[in-house]
Motif scaffolding. Sequence first.
Motif, PDB file in Angstrom:
ATOM      1  N   GLU A   1       0.824  -1.174  -0.093  1.00  0.00           N
ATOM      2  CA  GLU A   1      -0.122  -0.097   0.152  1.00  0.00           C
ATOM      3  C   GLU A   1       0.821   1.101   0.100  1.00  0.00           C
ATOM      4  O   GLU A   1       1.739   1.180   0.894  1.00  0.00           O
ATOM      5  N   MET A   2       0.619   2.237  -0.863  1.00  0.00           N
ATOM      6  CA  MET A   2       1.347   3.368  -1.023  1.00  0.00           C
ATOM      7  C   MET A   2       0.597   4.500  -0.564  1.00  0.00           C
ATOM      8  O   MET A   2      -0.659   4.576  -1.298  1.00  0.00           O
ATOM      9  N   LYS A   3       0.683   5.184   0.316  1.00  0.00           N
ATOM     10  CA  LYS A   3      -0.035   6.610   0.748  1.00  0.00           C
ATOM     11  C   LYS A   3       1.056   7.891   0.675  1.00  0.00           C
ATOM     12  O   LYS A   3       2.217   7.601   1.300  1.00  0.00           O
ATOM     13  N   VAL A   4       0.397   8.764   0.389  1.00  0.00           N
ATOM     14  CA  VAL A   4       1.235  10.023   0.290  1.00  0.00           C
ATOM     15  C   VAL A   4       0.466  11.130   1.387  1.00  0.00           C
ATOM     16  O   VAL A   4      -0.852  11.056   1.340  1.00  0.00           O
ATOM     17  N   ALA A   5       1.176  11.704   2.334  1.00  0.00           N
ATOM     18  CA  ALA A   5       0.580  12.489   3.427  1.00  0.00           C
ATOM     19  C   ALA A   5       1.584  13.458   3.786  1.00  0.00           C
ATOM     20  O   ALA A   5       2.758  13.573   3.575  1.00  0.00           O
ATOM     21  N   LYS A   6       1.045  14.673   4.468  1.00  0.00           N
ATOM     22  CA  LYS A   6       2.089  15.603   5.042  1.00  0.00           C
ATOM     23  C   LYS A   6       2.698  15.048   5.930  1.00  0.00           C
ATOM     24  O   LYS A   6       2.200  14.145   6.826  1.00  0.00           O
ATOM     25  N   ASN A   7       4.052  15.448   6.042  1.00  0.00           N
ATOM     26  CA  ASN A   7       4.890  14.971   7.197  1.00  0.00           C
ATOM     27  C   ASN A   7       4.232  15.084   8.556  1.00  0.00           C
ATOM     28  O   ASN A   7       4.539  14.606   9.331  1.00  0.00           O
ATOM     29  N   THR A   8       3.915  16.441   8.871  1.00  0.00           N
ATOM     30  CA  THR A   8       3.481  16.762  10.121  1.00  0.00           C
ATOM     31  C   THR A   8       2.251  15.871  10.628  1.00  0.00           C
ATOM     32  O   THR A   8       2.296  15.303  11.753  1.00  0.00           O
ATOM     33  N   LEU A   9       1.418  15.457   9.607  1.00  0.00           N
ATOM     34  CA  LEU A   9       0.250  14.527   9.861  1.00  0.00           C
ATOM     35  C   LEU A   9       0.854  13.018  10.350  1.00  0.00           C
ATOM     36  O   LEU A   9       0.489  12.508  10.725  1.00  0.00           O
ATOM     37  N   ILE A  10       1.821  12.474   9.488  1.00  0.00           N
ATOM     38  CA  ILE A  10       2.521  11.328   9.658  1.00  0.00           C
ATOM     39  C   ILE A  10       3.146  11.412  11.000  1.00  0.00           C
ATOM     40  O   ILE A  10       3.009  10.195  11.861  1.00  0.00           O
ATOM     41  N   LYS A  11       3.707  12.563  11.199  1.00  0.00           N
ATOM     42  CA  LYS A  11       4.509  12.600  12.814  1.00  0.00           C
ATOM     43  C   LYS A  11       3.546  12.345  13.833  1.00  0.00           C
ATOM     44  O   LYS A  11       3.509  11.890  14.721  1.00  0.00           O
ATOM     45  N   LYS A  12       2.550  13.084  13.848  1.00  0.00           N
ATOM     46  CA  LYS A  12       1.199  13.005  14.595  1.00  0.00           C
ATOM     47  C   LYS A  12       0.746  11.784  14.913  1.00  0.00           C
ATOM     48  O   LYS A  12       0.539  11.162  15.901  1.00  0.00           O
ATOM     49  N   ALA A  13       0.493  11.040  13.714  1.00  0.00           N
ATOM     50  CA  ALA A  13      -0.014   9.697  13.526  1.00  0.00           C
ATOM     51  C   ALA A  13       0.932   8.699  14.589  1.00  0.00           C
ATOM     52  O   ALA A  13       0.569   7.945  15.521  1.00  0.00           O
ATOM     53  N   LEU A  14       2.293   8.732  14.209  1.00  0.00           N
ATOM     54  CA  LEU A  14       3.278   8.193  14.904  1.00  0.00           C
ATOM     55  C   LEU A  14       3.367   8.472  16.337  1.00  0.00           C
ATOM     56  O   LEU A  14       3.515   7.695  17.229  1.00  0.00           O
TER      57      LEU A  14
END
Length: 177
Positions: A49-62
């Motif tokens: 699965e390939m997803k593109v997202a904003k870095n800040t949103l990725i960081k918040k999810a992690l």
Amino acid sequence: MTKEQKNEVIELLKDKFGQYNNFYVANTESLTVEQVGKLRRICFDKKVEMKVAKNTLIKKALENIDDKKYSQVYDALHGVTALLFSENAKEPALIISSFRKDGNLEKPVLKAAFIDGDVFAGDNQLKALTTLKSKHDIIGEIIGLLQSPAKNVISALNAGSKLAGLVQALEARAAQA
């Protein structure tokens, strides 16, 4: 993007990070729309699965999942980021390598890979990641190694019974003579 939309993206990413033990962070900057589409098709065909997202949103999810566990991935969250999720730890590395080779490209660039709790940072790790053995491969090798001595013992025992039968036949023939 509204706060509600951002929260939806964060929740989606949290689900993906929870679903997979392995994910890759890649830079797809300067790839054309056609090339990104081709990369997505390859990923889909290989069950990645390939997803593109904003870095800040990725960081918040992690951070919402486990801040310390993923802390080494945060340094890779800059520029254009594509996430590749897979059950097989080396499949995304193989996809990136073959995509580069087939298109004679330098992108996508591996920024980081999170494999079963370990972080591989930098594009120089790509070659090592393509040679990783899956858990199933390693288990198969171990089983094969464990079975080998048992097979040798069984074949020796079988050969021994044949030898004993031959000795008995020779003894019986000698007794008759």
